[in-house]
Design a protein around this motif. Structure first.
Motif, short mmCIF file in Angstrom:
data_model
loop_
_atom_site.label_atom_id
_atom_site.label_comp_id
_atom_site.label_asym_id
_atom_site.label_seq_id
_atom_site.Cartn_x
_atom_site.Cartn_y
_atom_site.Cartn_z
N MET A 39 0.84 -1.21 0.00
CA MET A 39 0.00 0.00 0.00
C MET A 39 0.87 1.25 0.00
SD MET A 39 -3.10 -0.99 2.62
CE MET A 39 -2.32 -1.52 4.13
N ASP A 40 0.34 2.33 -0.49
CA ASP A 40 1.10 3.60 -0.50
C ASP A 40 0.75 4.45 0.71
OD1 ASP A 40 2.47 3.01 -2.84
OD2 ASP A 40 0.77 3.60 -4.08
N PHE A 41 0.48 3.80 1.85
CA PHE A 41 0.10 4.52 3.06
C PHE A 41 1.11 4.27 4.18
CE2 PHE A 41 -4.17 3.01 1.37
CZ PHE A 41 -4.41 4.18 0.65
N GLU A 42 1.25 5.26 5.05
CA GLU A 42 2.05 5.05 6.26
C GLU A 42 1.25 4.18 7.22
OE1 GLU A 42 3.03 8.86 7.87
OE2 GLU A 42 4.83 9.04 6.63
N PRO A 43 1.95 3.42 8.05
CA PRO A 43 1.24 2.57 9.03
C PRO A 43 0.67 3.41 10.17
CG PRO A 43 3.60 2.36 9.31
CD PRO A 43 3.41 3.25 8.10
N PRO A 44 0.00 2.77 11.14
CA PRO A 44 -0.50 3.52 12.30
C PRO A 44 0.63 4.29 12.98
CG PRO A 44 -1.27 1.24 12.36
CD PRO A 44 -0.30 1.34 11.22
N GLN A 45 0.30 5.45 13.52
CA GLN A 45 1.31 6.30 14.16
C GLN A 45 2.06 5.56 15.26
OE1 GLN A 45 2.12 9.34 12.96
NE2 GLN A 45 3.83 9.15 14.41
N GLU A 46 1.36 4.71 16.00
CA GLU A 46 2.02 3.98 17.10
C GLU A 46 3.12 3.06 16.58
OE1 GLU A 46 -1.23 4.23 16.67
OE2 GLU A 46 -2.16 4.87 18.56
N SER A 276 9.00 -5.40 16.89
CA SER A 276 8.40 -4.21 17.50
C SER A 276 7.16 -3.78 16.75
CB SER A 276 9.37 -3.03 17.45
OG SER A 276 10.64 -3.44 17.76
N SER A 277 7.22 -3.91 15.41
CA SER A 277 6.09 -3.43 14.61
C SER A 277 4.87 -4.34 14.78
CB SER A 277 6.48 -3.32 13.15
OG SER A 277 6.76 -4.60 12.62
N VAL A 278 5.11 -5.64 14.94
CA VAL A 278 3.98 -6.57 15.15
C VAL A 278 3.29 -6.23 16.47
CG1 VAL A 278 3.35 -8.97 15.60
CG2 VAL A 278 4.96 -8.44 13.78
N VAL A 279 4.09 -6.04 17.50
CA VAL A 279 3.51 -5.76 18.82
C VAL A 279 2.74 -4.42 18.77
CG1 VAL A 279 4.01 -5.30 21.25
CG2 VAL A 279 5.28 -7.08 20.03
N ALA A 280 3.35 -3.40 18.20
CA ALA A 280 2.69 -2.08 18.16
C ALA A 280 1.42 -2.14 17.30
CB ALA A 280 3.65 -1.03 17.62
N GLY A 281 1.51 -2.78 16.15
CA GLY A 281 0.36 -2.83 15.24
C GLY A 281 -0.81 -3.58 15.87
N TYR A 282 -0.54 -4.79 16.34
CA TYR A 282 -1.63 -5.60 16.89
C TYR A 282 -2.15 -5.05 18.22
CZ TYR A 282 -1.00 -9.43 13.46
OH TYR A 282 -0.96 -10.20 12.32
N THR A 283 -1.36 -4.21 18.89
CA THR A 283 -1.83 -3.65 20.15
C THR A 283 -2.61 -2.35 19.93
OG1 THR A 283 0.13 -4.59 21.19
CG2 THR A 283 -1.09 -2.97 22.48
N HIS A 284 -2.17 -1.55 18.97
CA HIS A 284 -2.75 -0.21 18.83
C HIS A 284 -3.39 0.07 17.47
CE1 HIS A 284 -0.70 0.83 22.55
NE2 HIS A 284 0.45 0.42 22.03
N GLY A 285 -3.40 -0.90 16.56
CA GLY A 285 -3.76 -0.59 15.17
C GLY A 285 -5.24 -0.60 14.81
N ASP A 286 -6.12 -0.87 15.78
CA ASP A 286 -7.54 -1.05 15.42
C ASP A 286 -8.15 0.18 14.75
OD1 ASP A 286 -8.63 -3.68 17.30
OD2 ASP A 286 -6.80 -2.65 17.89
N GLU A 287 -7.89 1.34 15.35
CA GLU A 287 -8.54 2.56 14.85
C GLU A 287 -8.07 2.88 13.42
OE1 GLU A 287 -7.36 6.07 16.91
OE2 GLU A 287 -9.00 7.26 16.08
N TRP A 288 -6.76 2.76 13.23
CA TRP A 288 -6.18 3.00 11.90
C TRP A 288 -6.82 2.04 10.88
CZ3 TRP A 288 -3.53 -0.04 8.41
CH2 TRP A 288 -2.77 0.60 7.42
N LEU A 289 -6.94 0.77 11.28
CA LEU A 289 -7.49 -0.23 10.36
C LEU A 289 -8.94 0.10 9.98
CD1 LEU A 289 -7.19 -2.89 8.82
CD2 LEU A 289 -7.86 -4.08 10.92
N GLU A 290 -9.73 0.53 10.95
CA GLU A 290 -11.12 0.89 10.64
C GLU A 290 -11.16 2.01 9.61
OE1 GLU A 290 -13.76 -0.70 11.58
OE2 GLU A 290 -12.61 -2.04 12.89
N GLN A 291 -10.28 3.00 9.80
CA GLN A 291 -10.26 4.13 8.87
C GLN A 291 -9.74 3.69 7.50
OE1 GLN A 291 -8.40 7.69 10.53
NE2 GLN A 291 -9.25 7.21 12.53
N LEU A 292 -8.78 2.79 7.52
CA LEU A 292 -8.25 2.28 6.24
C LEU A 292 -9.37 1.59 5.45
CD1 LEU A 292 -5.74 1.46 4.39
CD2 LEU A 292 -5.91 -0.73 5.55
N ILE A 293 -10.13 0.75 6.15
CA ILE A 293 -11.18 0.01 5.44
C ILE A 293 -12.21 0.97 4.84
CG2 ILE A 293 -13.09 -1.63 5.79
CD1 ILE A 293 -11.11 -3.13 7.68
#
Ligand SMILES: Cc1ncc(COP(=O)(O)O)c(C=O)c1O
Length: 391
Positions: A39-46, A276-293
């Motif tokens: 994807m051409d997007f940055e990941p979640p800020q966390e 580190s990215s797996v832990v941060a994404g799966y811990t904090h990424g829900d909101e970003w994912l909702e917006q992505l969808i």
């Protein structure tokens, strides 16, 4: 926090597989890339914050999986997919495709039959053939514009000695989210005939509203006992360069053999930034994912409208999941070489040419819509103009 998926990020000159290869792969440096699933997007800020924090620590040594990794993976699967797993079931791999190849290698013998369901993500063929195994094609059936499974054929193939099924769920390139009933029929057939199942569920988080991904191994214990489930933050949060996939293997013996194989090839060490990215994404990424969808849903609607208005000879398969859109372009050309010429030389866009997914894909193109809408619009505009120039 509100994410701005409209922002165009210049990825040229970043050693990007997607953006820095147009000249080499397509013969022109100005070809707009909407092909590989990146994807051409940055990941979640966390995730960005965590990687920066880890970068500042300054020593990038051998890395292990800490308890927070297991909490993050199991927490995500429970929260997002209602699948309860035990920490000890979780193992890892540098990527999902390496895991597929390793499983084919470790759990089948040269010459064995391995089932896939075409048209399908092209490395599925590679991991079977390059390991010296034989592809058995349980080709999907096109019915009312959607792919369906030929269960009678699958039953025959399983009874005929196939050892393993590579299941793509959700399906790439067709975008199907398989229903509980479909997955149950697949699993029952495999249990009956002793076929192991590798469920490549890498697209499980990228599901459009109104559809629900069902983890194959979560349906019943019998399925858990014959399965390997592969997931990764690479697709969900766009972290493919960080090389950290997770493989869930509930059966103790299968897991022991998998871990032995991964050690044999010495690919059991973890990536420092990957962990580190797996832990941060799966811990904090829900909101970003909702917006992505929501954003992807908007891109999909844009594309469906565009094609209906400007390219009515093309039939688009509406995906239930994935940011990959499968277009039937046979009315324009059935010849893969000609479709490539149309894309690369005439339109200066790169979608993925369909024949790489199997014979059934000839005359199809797969469009990656995970980019800012302005880029998608530009790519579709270029493609439509090139098609109209021909007519
Ligand atoms: C079905 C499927 N599996 C696996 C992958 C890639 O996985 P990885 O980069 O972790 O090897 C992709 C990427 O497009 C995919 O679509």
């Amino acid at each position: 926090m509100k994410y701005d998926f409209d922002r165009v990020i210049d990825r040229m000159g970043t050693a990007s597989y997607k953006w820095d290869q147009s000249e080499k792969l397509f013969g022109h440096s100005d070809v707009l890339p909407l092909w590989v699933a990146d994807m051409d997007f940055e990941p979640p800020q966390e995730v960005v914050d965590e990687i920066q924090r880890r970068a500042k620590q300054g020593v990038y040594g051998y890395t292990i999986r800490m308890p927070e990794y297991f909490d993050a993976v199991s927490g995500w699967l429970k929260r997002r997919h209602q699948w309860d797993i035990r920490h000890e079931w979780i193992t890892s791999s540098p990527g999902v495709v390496p895991a597929l190849s390793l499983i084919v290698h470790a759990f089948t013998q040269p010459g064995d039959k391995v089932i896939l369901q075409s048209p399908v993500y092209y490395p599925f063929y590679d991991v079977i053939k390059m390991n010296g195994r034989n592809v058995v094609d349980n080709a999907l059936v096109l019915r009312d514009g959607r792919y369906e499974i030929d269960f009678d054929l699958l039953e025959n193939q399983a009874a005929d000695g196939a050892k393993l099924l590579l299941l793509c769920s959700p399906h790439n390139p067709g975008g199907r989210v398989w229903t509980r009933e479909e997955l149950t029929r697949i699993g029952d057939i495999c249990v009956r005939h002793g076929v192991l199942v590798v469920a490549d569920e890498i697209h499980h988080d990228l599901v459009y509203r109104g559809h629900e991904h069902i983890p194959f191994a979560g349906i019943k214990d019998e399925f858990a006992q014959i399965s390997f489930t592969c997931i990764a933050t690479s697709k969900t949060f766009n972290l493919a360069g960080l090389q950290a996939a997770s493989v869930i293997i509930p059966n103790d013996e299968l897991r022991r053999l998998y871990n032995q194989a991964i050690k044999t090839f010495s690919i059991h060490m973890e990536s420092y930034f990957g962990m580190s990215s797996v832990v941060a994404g799966y811990t904090h990424g829900d909101e970003w994912l909702e917006q992505l969808i929501d954003y992807l849903q908007g891109n999909l609607t844009y594309m469906l409208d565009f094609v209906a208005n400007r390219l009515p000879e093309i039939t688009v398969m509406r995906p239930d999941a994935t940011y990959l859109v499968w277009m039937d372009c046979r009315a324009i050309s059935e010849d893969p070489a000609d479709l490539k010429k149309l894309m690369y030389d005439e339109a200066r866009v790169a979608f993925t040419e369909g024949s790489v997914f199997g014979k059934q894909g000839e005359g199809y193109l797969r469009v990656n819509i995970a980019c800012p809408r302005s880029i998608l619009a530009e790519a579709l505009e270029r493609f439509a103009s090139a098609v109209r120039q021909r007519t």
